[in-house]
Design a protein around this motif. Structure first.
Motif, mmCIF file in Angstrom:
data_model
loop_
_atom_site.group_PDB
_atom_site.id
_atom_site.type_symbol
_atom_site.label_atom_id
_atom_site.label_comp_id
_atom_site.label_asym_id
_atom_site.label_seq_id
_atom_site.Cartn_x
_atom_site.Cartn_y
_atom_site.Cartn_z
ATOM 1 N N PHE A 125 14.350 41.333 22.954
ATOM 2 C CA PHE A 125 13.307 41.525 23.875
ATOM 3 C C PHE A 125 12.487 42.327 22.829
ATOM 4 O O PHE A 125 11.173 42.339 22.607
ATOM 5 N N ALA A 126 13.130 43.495 22.347
ATOM 6 C CA ALA A 126 12.363 44.564 21.606
ATOM 7 C C ALA A 126 11.794 43.979 20.378
ATOM 8 O O ALA A 126 10.715 44.317 19.729
ATOM 9 N N ASN A 127 12.474 43.071 19.627
ATOM 10 C CA ASN A 127 12.029 42.331 18.439
ATOM 11 C C ASN A 127 11.024 41.144 18.889
ATOM 12 O O ASN A 127 10.533 40.309 17.955
ATOM 13 N N GLY A 128 10.590 40.970 20.057
ATOM 14 C CA GLY A 128 9.693 39.977 20.379
ATOM 15 C C GLY A 128 10.097 38.436 20.751
ATOM 16 O O GLY A 128 9.481 37.597 20.742
ATOM 17 N N ASP A 129 11.443 38.249 20.487
ATOM 18 C CA ASP A 129 12.198 37.018 20.661
ATOM 19 C C ASP A 129 12.438 36.629 21.965
ATOM 20 O O ASP A 129 13.254 36.729 22.686
ATOM 21 N N LEU A 130 11.411 36.071 22.668
ATOM 22 C CA LEU A 130 11.441 35.926 24.189
ATOM 23 C C LEU A 130 12.324 34.875 24.479
ATOM 24 O O LEU A 130 12.909 35.048 25.694
ATOM 25 N N SER A 131 12.216 33.850 23.819
ATOM 26 C CA SER A 131 13.165 32.607 24.042
ATOM 27 C C SER A 131 14.678 33.173 24.043
ATOM 28 O O SER A 131 15.642 32.722 24.921
ATOM 29 N N ALA A 132 15.090 33.912 23.153
ATOM 30 C CA ALA A 132 16.485 34.279 22.897
ATOM 31 C C ALA A 132 16.866 35.257 23.906
ATOM 32 O O ALA A 132 17.853 35.193 24.529
ATOM 33 N N THR A 133 15.766 36.202 24.359
ATOM 34 C CA THR A 133 15.978 36.837 25.502
ATOM 35 C C THR A 133 16.368 36.431 26.784
ATOM 36 O O THR A 133 17.181 36.690 27.700
ATOM 37 N N VAL A 134 15.732 35.212 26.980
ATOM 38 C CA VAL A 134 16.038 34.421 28.406
ATOM 39 C C VAL A 134 17.206 33.651 28.308
ATOM 40 O O VAL A 134 18.285 33.847 29.234
ATOM 41 N N VAL A 135 17.593 33.397 27.001
ATOM 42 C CA VAL A 135 19.106 32.804 26.866
ATOM 43 C C VAL A 135 19.961 33.799 26.891
ATOM 44 O O VAL A 135 21.185 33.620 27.713
#
Length: 191
Positions: A125-135
């Motif tokens: 989330f902090a790195n802005g990888d929102l799709s990975a955050t959801v996973v």
């Protein structure tokens, strides 16, 4: 009264006292162990709720972040404030429920795997990888499940003290019945 009658009465009184004391002891242990099991059940329910609350907050933060470009900084802070608070609170509650020794010194423990999944979601989330955050939310739930199951199995089995007392009670009950039967047989044979 003859000696046989007195012996039978004394034997009956002693047997009744021993049996009553034994069942009082069992009741005491059972009550204490039930309280511990109830506490464990409460822990399970609260832990499950915190995992749910954390993953819901993460999903909401991702949704807010996806629309953040259309919001001013003040609007973003206002919209995200409560969700960030919920996420931080759940994160703290989860962390306080995990055994820190397992998290820090046992990388293959269920607690360490769960904490790593949570940490990865924060990093993504902090790195802005929102799709990975959801996973990552799926991984958090996946890593929480065995820990919840382990605690549930512990509740179903009963505490160690309860299991030991249960087996001991059964053995003592069998020995007691044998003693009563053999003692009654001996009393009957008194001339």
């Amino acid at each position: 009264m003859n000696e046989v009658t007195i012996a039978i009465i004394a034997y009956g009184a002693i047997s009744a006292a021993v049996i009553a004391g034994f069942f009082s002891f069992l009741n005491l242990i059972s009550s204490k162990e039930n309280a511990v099991s109830d506490s464990r059940q409460k822990w399970i329910n609260e832990f499950r709720a915190e995992i749910s609350r954390l993953t819901a907050a993460i999903h909401e933060l991702v949704r807010i972040e996806e629309h953040s470009k259309t919001l001013s900084e003040k609007e973003y802070i206002e919209v995200a404030r409560e969700t960030y608070k919920d996420a931080r609170e759940s994160l703290t509650n989860i962390q306080l429920r995990l055994n820190p020794e397992h998290v820090e010194r046992r990388p293959q423990s269920m607690e360490a795997k769960l904490w790593n999944a949570i940490s990865k979601s924060r990093t993504d989330f902090a790195n802005g990888d929102l799709s990975a955050t959801v996973v990552d939310c799926d991984k958090i739930r996946e890593e929480a499940a065995p820990l919840l199951k382990k605690e549930w199995e512990r509740v179903k089995r009963g505490e160690l003290t309860f299991r030991v007392v249960k087996v001991t009670a059964l053995v003592l009950l069998i020995v007691g019945i044998a003693f009563v039967v053999l003692g009654a047989d001996q009393l009957i044979q008194i001339p």
